[in-house]
Design an enzyme around this catalytic site. Structure first.
Site, PDB file in Angstrom:
ATOM      1  N   LYS A 142      19.760   2.898 -68.772  1.00 48.18           N
ATOM      2  CA  LYS A 142      20.266   3.929 -67.994  1.00 48.18           C
ATOM      3  C   LYS A 142      19.335   5.465 -68.312  1.00 48.18           C
ATOM      4  O   LYS A 142      19.143   6.277 -67.400  1.00 48.18           O
ATOM      5  CB  LYS A 142      21.528   4.415 -68.273  1.00 48.18           C
ATOM      6  CG  LYS A 142      22.548   3.380 -67.609  1.00 48.18           C
ATOM      7  CD  LYS A 142      22.803   3.767 -66.094  1.00 48.18           C
ATOM      8  CE  LYS A 142      23.453   2.607 -65.541  1.00 48.18           C
ATOM      9  NZ  LYS A 142      23.554   2.614 -63.856  1.00 48.18           N
ATOM     10  N   CYS A 177      22.880  -1.753 -59.075  1.00 50.29           N
ATOM     11  CA  CYS A 177      23.371  -0.609 -60.242  1.00 50.29           C
ATOM     12  C   CYS A 177      23.141  -0.839 -61.695  1.00 50.29           C
ATOM     13  O   CYS A 177      23.332   0.027 -62.292  1.00 50.29           O
ATOM     14  CB  CYS A 177      24.948  -0.611 -60.021  1.00 50.29           C
ATOM     15  SG  CYS A 177      25.635  -2.291 -59.874  1.00 50.29           S
ATOM     16  N   GLU A 230      27.277   0.748 -50.552  1.00 49.06           N
ATOM     17  CA  GLU A 230      26.450  -0.570 -50.671  1.00 49.06           C
ATOM     18  C   GLU A 230      27.172  -1.599 -49.574  1.00 49.06           C
ATOM     19  O   GLU A 230      26.644  -2.562 -49.140  1.00 49.06           O
ATOM     20  CB  GLU A 230      26.663  -1.076 -52.113  1.00 49.06           C
ATOM     21  CG  GLU A 230      25.759  -2.161 -52.472  1.00 49.06           C
ATOM     22  CD  GLU A 230      25.693  -2.438 -54.067  1.00 49.06           C
ATOM     23  OE1 GLU A 230      26.738  -1.763 -54.622  1.00 49.06           O
ATOM     24  OE2 GLU A 230      24.880  -2.852 -54.285  1.00 49.06           O
ATOM     25  N   SER A 239      19.965  -3.656 -52.543  1.00 45.82           N
ATOM     26  CA  SER A 239      20.623  -2.475 -51.863  1.00 45.82           C
ATOM     27  C   SER A 239      19.918  -1.148 -52.192  1.00 45.82           C
ATOM     28  O   SER A 239      19.609  -0.880 -53.385  1.00 45.82           O
ATOM     29  CB  SER A 239      22.229  -2.396 -52.400  1.00 45.82           C
ATOM     30  OG  SER A 239      22.710  -1.125 -51.981  1.00 45.82           O
ATOM     31  N   GLU A 241      16.501   5.000 -66.156  1.00 45.51           N
ATOM     32  CA  GLU A 241      16.830   5.487 -64.816  1.00 45.51           C
ATOM     33  C   GLU A 241      16.894   6.732 -64.632  1.00 45.51           C
ATOM     34  O   GLU A 241      16.099   7.419 -63.498  1.00 45.51           O
ATOM     35  CB  GLU A 241      18.238   4.691 -64.632  1.00 45.51           C
ATOM     36  CG  GLU A 241      18.534   4.664 -63.063  1.00 45.51           C
ATOM     37  CD  GLU A 241      19.922   4.090 -62.892  1.00 45.51           C
ATOM     38  OE1 GLU A 241      20.831   4.339 -63.402  1.00 45.51           O
ATOM     39  OE2 GLU A 241      20.139   3.607 -61.481  1.00 45.51           O
ATOM     40  N   GLU A 275      11.871   9.219 -58.963  1.00 44.95           N
ATOM     41  CA  GLU A 275      12.526   9.254 -57.670  1.00 44.95           C
ATOM     42  C   GLU A 275      13.860   9.816 -57.629  1.00 44.95           C
ATOM     43  O   GLU A 275      14.759  10.306 -56.837  1.00 44.95           O
ATOM     44  CB  GLU A 275      12.531   8.219 -56.744  1.00 44.95           C
ATOM     45  CG  GLU A 275      13.238   6.894 -57.399  1.00 44.95           C
ATOM     46  CD  GLU A 275      12.236   6.010 -58.749  1.00 44.95           C
ATOM     47  OE1 GLU A 275      11.376   6.692 -58.972  1.00 44.95           O
ATOM     48  OE2 GLU A 275      12.634   4.999 -58.874  1.00 44.95           O
ATOM     49  N   CYS A 296      28.154  -4.979 -68.043  1.00 47.44           N
ATOM     50  CA  CYS A 296      27.804  -3.485 -68.660  1.00 47.44           C
ATOM     51  C   CYS A 296      28.547  -3.368 -70.067  1.00 47.44           C
ATOM     52  O   CYS A 296      28.320  -3.051 -71.192  1.00 47.44           O
ATOM     53  CB  CYS A 296      28.508  -2.335 -67.947  1.00 47.44           C
ATOM     54  SG  CYS A 296      27.686  -2.504 -66.383  1.00 47.44           S
ATOM     55  N   GLU A 346      26.305  -0.825 -46.106  1.00 51.36           N
ATOM     56  CA  GLU A 346      24.991  -1.360 -46.026  1.00 51.36           C
ATOM     57  C   GLU A 346      25.047  -2.819 -45.903  1.00 51.36           C
ATOM     58  O   GLU A 346      24.251  -3.488 -45.143  1.00 51.36           O
ATOM     59  CB  GLU A 346      24.070  -1.297 -47.356  1.00 51.36           C
ATOM     60  CG  GLU A 346      22.750  -1.330 -47.207  1.00 51.36           C
ATOM     61  CD  GLU A 346      21.817  -1.320 -48.690  1.00 51.36           C
ATOM     62  OE1 GLU A 346      22.466  -0.795 -49.270  1.00 51.36           O
ATOM     63  OE2 GLU A 346      20.742  -1.679 -48.607  1.00 51.36           O
TER      64      GLU A 346
END
Ligand code: FMN
Ligand code: SF4
Ligand code: SF4
Ligand code: SF4
Ligand code: SF4
Ligand code: FES
Lengths: 399, 642
Positions: free
Chosen positions: B396, B337, B310, B357, B399, B404, B567, B313
């Site tokens: 999550k 994230c 990240e 990102s 996710e 993908e 989190c 990037e």
């Protein structure tokens, strides 16, 4: 009954004798505190049901700082058996708007809003017409009646058919575009109402009375009624009587006298104050309609000797089960229990323990519900249980 | 005459404050009032509620719809009390005290009313405590016990009235248990500004529904689970995948590995009666092995990897925009994230997806490496690896299931377990975590840095990224610029934080980035503008500001976390949650960070080894791109009906 017939039945109304604009003119000669003082002196109490002293309410709101204040005319008239506001709005709209303007002057509001019951949509063009005409006449708009800095306008907003939206804080929620649900109080609307600004909410009739008080004087008004309930009041009379309609009486009239006037002498009970009111049995007909005895927003339903009191209770409770906003536990889930008890009683199959539990629950609802709806919804049923015990308990159990 | 337009906010304006101010008189602000609670005098600030006054003198008043994170509602009526001189009982949670008020909290009338409230709630509550996720941690259950409810005076449903909604990968709904307290509704609007849930209907027909009552899996729900954390009963719960994980553990063919994120380690202890903020990281490693996991990894490893990717990037975006003058570079760069935040962005600001990102979250980076690099290294068949992630998060789960996320050729992460689920597994296996010996994480990803740990707190990703970027660019130790390397301006719990970090000098471009930029001169003396937002309501504020071209549109890098506190306040964490609990967890996380000797991601030897052995073309390189980066879906707010 159609609008035409009900609007033209009853007795002669004092409002017809009040000269329009006279009250506003008189009020504009007074200082703002003096206007409120006059309202307090008149002893005027809210005509919407709760009977809160109007002068005091205005005073709270006037004491709040802030440039934006509102005065709302509660024209949601949803209480079953009530139709007097409709008569006032269709025949004396000018007085209502004038009362709002005086209130706006007194508390420092710049905008008045008429919150009109959805079922009264047919009155909206009329109200808008009267408003337009008032603007033209210079009694709405800027520098009203030439008073520099007194700017006040009125708009009409529509309800959407929920009874609870007549409760002032639910009304405000609804105006803000949310679900019509009562708010926690405090803060009261006079402190934090519409869009968090100080707001006065008054009933249609209260506001019309304000115009009358200023047109004819405080003493004139106080000559009607009793010490604690000054003035006169419109009653919406319906049910088992010969002449239903809208009647004007001074406060303090006995139930018996009223029944005589409307041709309902044979009644076995009268439901006063609509579904959320109390059921007065014949042996108590000497009681008075007054804030100190039987307070009411004006609904009088005459119950003839042929009626089954449990049908009456069932009818009201079905209404509340339909109309509760469903926000707070006692009302949301309590009303269905009340209704269940009535149905069981009708079948002669209500277990005594359940009846006792439901009666106790009714007491809880009256003190623990969030708004007036749940606080009053059990009262008709509880008073019927109290006064018509024989009729109810003698029923044979159904097979 | 101008009147404000209607706010979009659901909570009545007058009730958007926790504190109920009954008057606007300025003389009263800050004043103290004296009230009597059950005969005991309490002195509280003006504007305090009866509930607060009672707590200040040790009197407990039961509540159901009240939650310390939310606006007042006053709907359950469980907290009613008697105020002397008033006919009505008043709700302690909303009613402000005034001087000389006398309150009685447990009179006969009050106890009767509370019992009625409970009995009424039970009259429509279908559920068996013994088979309920909230058994032992349910506010309705404990109050029913406290108030001695021994019959269902007003009935009790014998069978479910509505079907459960299991359509979401993350959040399950069993409305048969719902008590209509609307904590979920307020959470989803007030804290998250997503507005998935609303009370629909009136009277006893009120139910908590999604738009057109569609399944939760097909509306704009971001899976954050914040509603779950605040539901007092078992009506909302995170999907439970423990059976599937047990099955994998019990299958001798399967190689079951687990990565553990930092936030659950700061909270797991709560499930075993420890004070919030007691970390059990290393005891938990032992518990995991004893429970049957073959290897235990630290998600911090891939958090460090995320920082590398990240951060690279970001440097590239800045280089393209500032040096090469490319016009189409999307700045500020957003972190990606937090899967709740990502879905929020996809639904509500899809036009800003290029700003996110492309680096995967640590969970997914790790997942992609486990079934490739790790499988290769150990000579395992990736098809036999079951990859589990311990996360503080319900999103999550969603996710892991994104289509993908199959870059390894398999589903990269098979199961995302919440802290609560793993706690349950430990209990089932008889593992009392606090009393177990400590043990370390397994190689080859063993060593972590503090930077990875602080990912668990709001501002942590930003701080880690800054530590690494500062050192890579200046060639100096970050400690020489910030005491202990703590970049304090981005820490804390303010919903939105903004900071400017000046690059005091530049050094040579380090080896690992040499293929990307020729030198750092263009950053000499530059000011990096960064921001941090947590809770999507705060994220929305920042996004709207960006859209309006405000201060945040000038930022270079913004960290967004869907959950309040980051989190550590995730939707999979132990219940209850409140500001004090979240602060305690944050303390544990920052303490763990200080305990690490290596606190910058790029110094993590396992990260360096991974680039050396496997992702050989370096951060941002081709291989890294294939495995560690992803793309997003512009979902918008209008979801066609299935
Ligand atoms: C359920 C419920 C419905 C109500 N409906 C009305 C109504 O239709 N019209 C009205 O004027 N007041 C209604 N009220 C009373 C209002 O809340 C408020 O007290 C009144 O508008 C104040 O005006 P007043 O002081 O002039 O009477 C209702 C109250 C409750 C609890
Ligand atoms: S008493 Fe009934 S109508 Fe009033 S807030 Fe409670 S549920 Fe709504
Ligand atoms: S929600 Fe609570 S009361 Fe209901 S079944 Fe579950 S544990 Fe029991
Ligand atoms: S998971 Fe988050 S977005 Fe979904 S309903 Fe719950 S609070 Fe709202
Ligand atoms: S789902 Fe839970 S939080 Fe939401 S209203 Fe029902 S009981 Fe309350
Ligand atoms: S906790 Fe006060 S009304 Fe629900």
């Amino acid at each position: 009954m159609s609008a035409q017939t009900i609007d033209s039945q009853g007795n002669a109304l004092t409002y017809a004798t009040i000269e329009r604009d006279a009250g506003l003119r008189a009020a504009l000669d007074m200082t703002r505190p003096d206007i409120i003082d006059a309202v307090s002196q008149s002893g005027l109490k809210g005509r919407g049901g709760a009977g809160f002293p109007t002068g005091m309410k205005w005073n709270f709101c006037a004491a709040e700082k802030g440039d934006l204040k509102y005065i709302i005319c509660n024209a949601d008239e949803g209480e079953p058996g009530t139709f007097k506001d409709r008569v006032i709005l269709s025949r004396f709209a000018d007085l209502v708007l004038e009362g709002m303007t005086i209130g706006g002057r007194a508390i420092g509001a710049t905008l008045g809003i008429v919150y009109l019951r959805a079922e009264y949509t047919y009155l909206r063009p009329h109200l808008n017409e009267v408003i337009k005409e008032r603007r033209k006449r210079g009694v709405l708009g800027t520098s009203i009646m030439g008073v520099e800095g007194f700017d006040f306008d009125i708009i009409v907003a529509m309800g959407a058919g929920a009874y609870v939206c007549g409760e002032e804080t639910a009304l405000i929620e609804s105006l803000e575009g949310f679900r019509g649900e009562p708010r926690n109080r405090p803060p009261f609307p006079a402190v934090a109402g519409l869009l968090n600004n100080p707001t006065v909410v008054n009933n249609v009739e209260t506001l019309a009375s304000v115009a009358a008080i200023f047109a004819k004087g405080v003493d004139w008004f106080k000559a009607f009624g009793t010490d604690k309930s000054t003035g006169y009041k419109l009653f919406s009379v319906s049910g088992d009587c010969e002449k239903p309609g809208v009647y004007e009486f001074p406060w303090g009239i006995t139930v018996a006298a009223l029944l005589e006037e409307v041709g309902g002498e044979g009644a076995k009970a009268v439901q006063i104050g609509g579904a959320s009111g109390v059921c007065v049995p014949a042996r108590e007909f000497a009681r008075r309609l007054a804030f100190e005895d039987i307070p009411t927003g004006g609904s009088v339903m005459v119950i003839g000797p042929q009626r089954d009191m449990l049908d009456v209770a069932e009818n009201f409770l079905e209404f509340f089960v339909e109309e509760s906003c469903g926000q707070c536990t006692p009302c949301r889930l309590g009303n269905p229990q009340m209704l269940k008890a009535v149905k069981l009683l009708k079948e002669g199959a209500c277990p005594p323990k359940f009846l006792a539990d439901v009666k106790a629950l009714g007491q809880t609802m009256m003190v623990a519900s969030k708004c007036g709806l749940g606080q009053t919804s059990p009262s008709a049923f509880l008073s019927i249980l109290e006064h018509f015990g024989d009729e109810i308990h003698d029923r044979a159990p159904s097979a | 005459m101008s009147h404000p337009t209607t706010p979009i906010h659901r909570a009545p304006l007058s009730q958007q404050h926790r504190r109920v101010i009954p008057t606007t008189s300025p003389d009263a602000i800050g004043a103290q009032v004296t009230v009597t609670i059950n005969g005991v005098e309490a002195k509280v600030p003006f504007g305090a509620t009866i509930l607060e006054a009672a707590r200040s003198v040790g009197v407990q008043i039961p509540t159901l719809c009240d939650h310390p994170d939310l606006n007042v509602a006053g709907v359950c009526r469980m907290c009613v009390v008697e105020v002397e001189g008033q006919r009505l009982l008043q709700p302690a949670c909303t009613f402000p005290v005034v001087n000389q008020m006398k309150v009685n909290t447990h009179t006969r009338k009050v106890r009767q009313a509370r019992r009625h409230v409970l009995q009424l709630l039970l009259s429509e509550h279908f559920g068996e405590c013994t088979s309920c996720v909230r058994n032992g941690n349910c506010e309705l259950q404990s109050l029913a016990e406290e108030y001695g409810i021994n019959d269902f005076a007003f009935g009790h449903p014998e069978e479910p009235l509505v079907a459960e909604d299991h359509s979401s990968y993350s959040v399950m709904r069993d409305m048969n248990k719902c008590i209509r307290c609307r904590r979920c509704v307020r959470t989803c609007i007030d804290i998250q500004e997503v507005g998935v849930l609303e009370a629909i209907g009136r009277s006893d027909r009120v139910s908590i529904e999604t738009y057109e009552d569609r399944p939760l899996g097909s509306v704009v729900c971001i899976n954050c689970g914040q509603c779950v954390n605040r539901c007092p009963v078992g009506a909302l719960y995170a999907k439970d995948e423990t059976d599937a994980v047990w099955a994998a553990i019990d299958d001798p063919e399967k190689h079951v590995v687990i990565q553990t994120a930092p936030a659950p380690r700061s909270a797991m202890g709560e499930l075993f009666g420890l004070e919030p903020g007691t970390p059990v990281t290393f005891e938990m490693n032992t518990a995991l092995r004893r429970a049957g996991f073959d290897h235990v990894f630290d998600t911090n490893f891939s958090a460090d990897l995320t920082i590398m990717e990240e951060g690279t990037e970001l440097i590239l975006r800045l280089y393209k925009a500032l040096v090469l003058g490319h016009k189409d570079v999307a700045l500020p760069q957003f972190t990606s994230c937090s899967p709740g935040w990502v879905k929020f962005l996809e639904h509500f600001y899809p036009e800003y997806l290029p700003n996110a990102s492309s680096a995967k979250s640590p969970q997914q980076m790790f997942g992609a490496l486990i079934k490739t690099y790790y499988a290769e290294k150990l000579g395992l068949d990736p098809g036999n690896i079951v990859s589990v992630a311990l996360m503080p998060c319900s999103a999550k789960k969603f996710e892991c299931n994104r289509p993908e996320m199959h870059d390894s050729g398999y589903q990269d992460v098979d199961y995302g377990l919440t802290t609560r689920e793993l706690g349950k597994m430990f209990k089932e296996a008889g593992l009392h975590v606090p009393s177990l010996p400590k043990s370390d994480f397994d190689d080859p990803f063993g060593t972590a840095t503090g930077s990875g740990v602080i990912f668990g707190a709001t501002g942590g990703v930003m701080e880690s990224a800054l530590r690494t970027v500062i050192e890579l660019v200046t060639g100096e130790k970050v400690e020489s610029i910030y005491d202990h390397g703590d970049i304090v301006p981005v820490r804390g719990f303010d919903g939105v934080r903004y900071a400017e970090i000046t690059v005091p000098k530049v050094g040579p471009v380090p080896e690992i980035l040499a293929h990307l930029v020729p030198d750092w001169e263009w950053l000499n003396g530059a000011t990096l503008k960064v921001a941090v937002a947590h809770g999507t309501a705060n994220a929305k504020k920042v996004m709207d500001d960006i859209k309006a071209g405000g201060k945040f549109s000038e930022c270079h890098f913004i960290e967004f976390m869907a959950c309040p506190g980051g989190c550590l306040g995730g939707g999979g964490q132990p219940i209850p949650t409140n500001a004090a609990i979240r602060a305690a967890r944050a303390k544990a996380i920052y303490a763990e960070d200080h305990a690490y000797s290596v606190r910058k991601s790029y110094e993590n030897p396992a990260v360096a080894r991974t680039y050396a052995e496997f992702l050989t073309d370096g951060p941002g390189g081709h291989k890294a791109h294939k495995l560690l980066h992803t793309e997003y879906t512009a979902r918008g707010r209008h979801i066609p009906q299935e």
